[in-house]
Structures are given as structure tokens and as C-alpha cells.
Design a protein around this motif. Structure first.
Motif, PDB file in Angstrom:
ATOM      1  N   THR A  68       0.848  -1.189   0.000  1.00 18.20           N
ATOM      2  CA  THR A  68       0.000   0.000   0.000  1.00 18.20           C
ATOM      3  C   THR A  68       0.887   1.243   0.000  1.00 18.20           C
ATOM      4  N   MET A 122      -5.696   1.195   1.779  1.00 12.05           N
ATOM      5  CA  MET A 122      -5.295   0.257   2.828  1.00 12.05           C
ATOM      6  C   MET A 122      -6.496  -0.552   3.302  1.00 12.05           C
ATOM      7  N   GLU A 123      -7.627   0.088   3.461  1.00 12.91           N
ATOM      8  CA  GLU A 123      -8.827  -0.627   3.911  1.00 12.91           C
ATOM      9  C   GLU A 123      -9.269  -1.657   2.869  1.00 12.91           C
ATOM     10  N   PRO A 179       2.501   6.495  15.398  1.00 11.27           N
ATOM     11  CA  PRO A 179       2.592   5.688  14.176  1.00 11.27           C
ATOM     12  C   PRO A 179       3.160   4.286  14.413  1.00 11.27           C
ATOM     13  N   PRO A 221      -3.307   6.813  15.605  1.00 12.49           N
ATOM     14  CA  PRO A 221      -2.866   7.965  14.811  1.00 12.49           C
ATOM     15  C   PRO A 221      -1.768   8.791  15.478  1.00 12.49           C
ATOM     16  N   PHE A 245      -5.657   5.763   2.888  1.00  8.62           N
ATOM     17  CA  PHE A 245      -6.388   4.990   3.894  1.00  8.62           C
ATOM     18  C   PHE A 245      -7.482   4.141   3.244  1.00  8.62           C
ATOM     19  N   MET A 255      -4.539   0.882  14.248  1.00  6.07           N
ATOM     20  CA  MET A 255      -3.352   1.729  14.400  1.00  6.07           C
ATOM     21  C   MET A 255      -3.699   3.008  15.151  1.00  6.07           C
ATOM     22  N   LEU A 258       0.493   3.831   1.817  1.00  7.05           N
ATOM     23  CA  LEU A 258       0.676   4.321   3.187  1.00  7.05           C
ATOM     24  C   LEU A 258       1.793   3.588   3.922  1.00  7.05           C
ATOM     25  N   THR A 259       2.037   2.336   3.556  1.00  4.31           N
ATOM     26  CA  THR A 259       3.075   1.528   4.213  1.00  4.31           C
ATOM     27  C   THR A 259       4.223   1.281   3.233  1.00  4.31           C
ATOM     28  N   HIS A 313      -0.040  -0.345  17.929  1.00  5.65           N
ATOM     29  CA  HIS A 313      -1.364  -0.933  17.833  1.00  5.65           C
ATOM     30  C   HIS A 313      -1.549  -2.037  18.868  1.00  5.65           C
ATOM     31  N   ALA A 347      -5.979  -0.553   9.493  1.00  7.96           N
ATOM     32  CA  ALA A 347      -5.816   0.855   9.867  1.00  7.96           C
ATOM     33  C   ALA A 347      -6.592   1.201  11.132  1.00  7.96           C
TER      34      ALA A 347
END
Length: 182
Positions: free
Chosen positions: A29, A96-97, A112, A109, A93, A107, A31-32, A115, A104
Motif C-alpha cells: 500500500t 489500505m482498507e 505511528p 494515529p 487509507f 493503528m 501508506l506503508t 497498535h 488501519a
């Protein structure tokens, strides 16, 4: 990393057979950036054996009560480029979903990577080095062959090394989580 999944099952006579043998593509993704997730097996309920060896239904990245997940993830080394500076965070996001449903939402916010999940996780470092950090900042660095049994604890992973690190992980969902952040 090239990943191959070989699955066994039973034929109509109850004999053990190879059901499939195929590569498994990583999930990536925006985001990662630099991370890869190989989703190898899972189910949303306990298996009933013997079975034909088909991939059971499972929907979210983390399992529901009675479910389990198996896979591995790759962490980029320290200093590797992160998400693109012009990344559309909202779109990232959503992506990612779609690719890793429910991840997500676990996690934090404000922290970072930190979790907590209601799972008992069994992790083994396959290559590279990783650092596991807990609630209070306590850390342990792990190398190939080192294992962790994670009992629903708040944590984050990082890679202090210069090469990607790969961690094999299996998780089983417990009845409930008593941690206040869940």
C-alpha cells in the motif's frame, strides 16, 4: 521475497493430497511504503478436519473470535523512503482498507505503528533484524530464528537494520481484550 504456498487436503477417500502449489503475491500500500504483507492462510472460525483443503472464508486482516490468520510481513530498513510527500492520505487509507481490511482501525494515529489487537500472535524473524517496542518504550531487538509470543499487548515493529526484515506471523483471536485502548 518470492513466496510459495503449498496446501494439503483430503480426497473423497480421505487420502492426503496436495491441493495447490502456487506463488502468493505481496500486498503493498502507498501508506506503508516499503512494507509487504503476504496473506497466506486464515479462517474466521476453527477448521473442521478432514477437509478438501480449500482456502476458508476470512474477511478482515485480524481474525474474529475463534478465527486465525497466518502470513508474514516485510519491514523496510531504517531510513528507507516512506510514503510519497504528496500522498493523498485519505485515498491512501481507502486503499489500505481495501487491501488490508481493518488494519488501519487498529493503528494509533498519534503513535505511528503502535497498535493493540485481541489476538495471541506467534512471530518468528525469518531474515533481517527487527525491534519490538511495548507500551512503556521497552524494546527488544530480534534476529533470524528469534520468536515472540504476543499476548494482546500494545506494540510496534521497526527495522533498525540496513536490509528488509521478514517476520512470519500467526494469530489466534481470543475471547476479549482487557486493554483500555481496544
Amino acid at each position: 521475497m518470492d513466496v510459495r504456498r503449498v496446501v494439503t487436503g483430503h480426497d473423497s477417500d480421505g487420502k492426503a493430497v496436495f491441493v495447490s502449489d502456487q506463488p502468493v503475491a505481496p500486498v503493498v500500500t502507498a501508506l506503508t511504503a516499503g512494507s509487504e504483507f503476504h496473506l497466506l492462510w486464515g479462517a474466521d472460525e476453527a477448521p473442521h478436519l478432514p477437509d478438501a483443503g480449500g482456502l476458508p472464508a476470512h474477511h478482515a486482516y485480524f481474525p474474529p473470535v475463534g478465527g486465525f490468520r497466518f502470513g508474514h510481513f516485510t519491514l523496510p530498513p531504517a531510513g528507507a523512503p516512506g510514503p510519497a510527500p504528496d500522498l493523498d492520505i485519505a485515498a491512501a487509507f481507502v486503499e489500505m482498507e481495501e487491501k488490508l481490511p481493518g488494519m488501519a482501525a487498529h493503528m494509533e494515529p498519534g503513535a505511528p505503528g503502535m497498535h493493540t489487537t485481541a489476538t495471541v500472535d506467534f512471530e518468528v524473524v525469518l531474515s533481517g533484524a527487527v525491534t519490538l517496542e511495548l507500551d512503556d518504550g521497552a524494546t527488544v531487538t530480534l534476529g533470524p530464528g528469534d520468536t515472540v509470543v504476543q499476548n494482546g499487548t500494545r506494540h510496534r515493529w521497526s527495522n533498525p537494520g540496513t536490509v528488509p526484515a521478514v517476520i512470519g506471523a500467526a494469530g489466534l483471536r481470543i475471547e476479549r481484550l482487557l486493554h483500555p485502548t481496544a
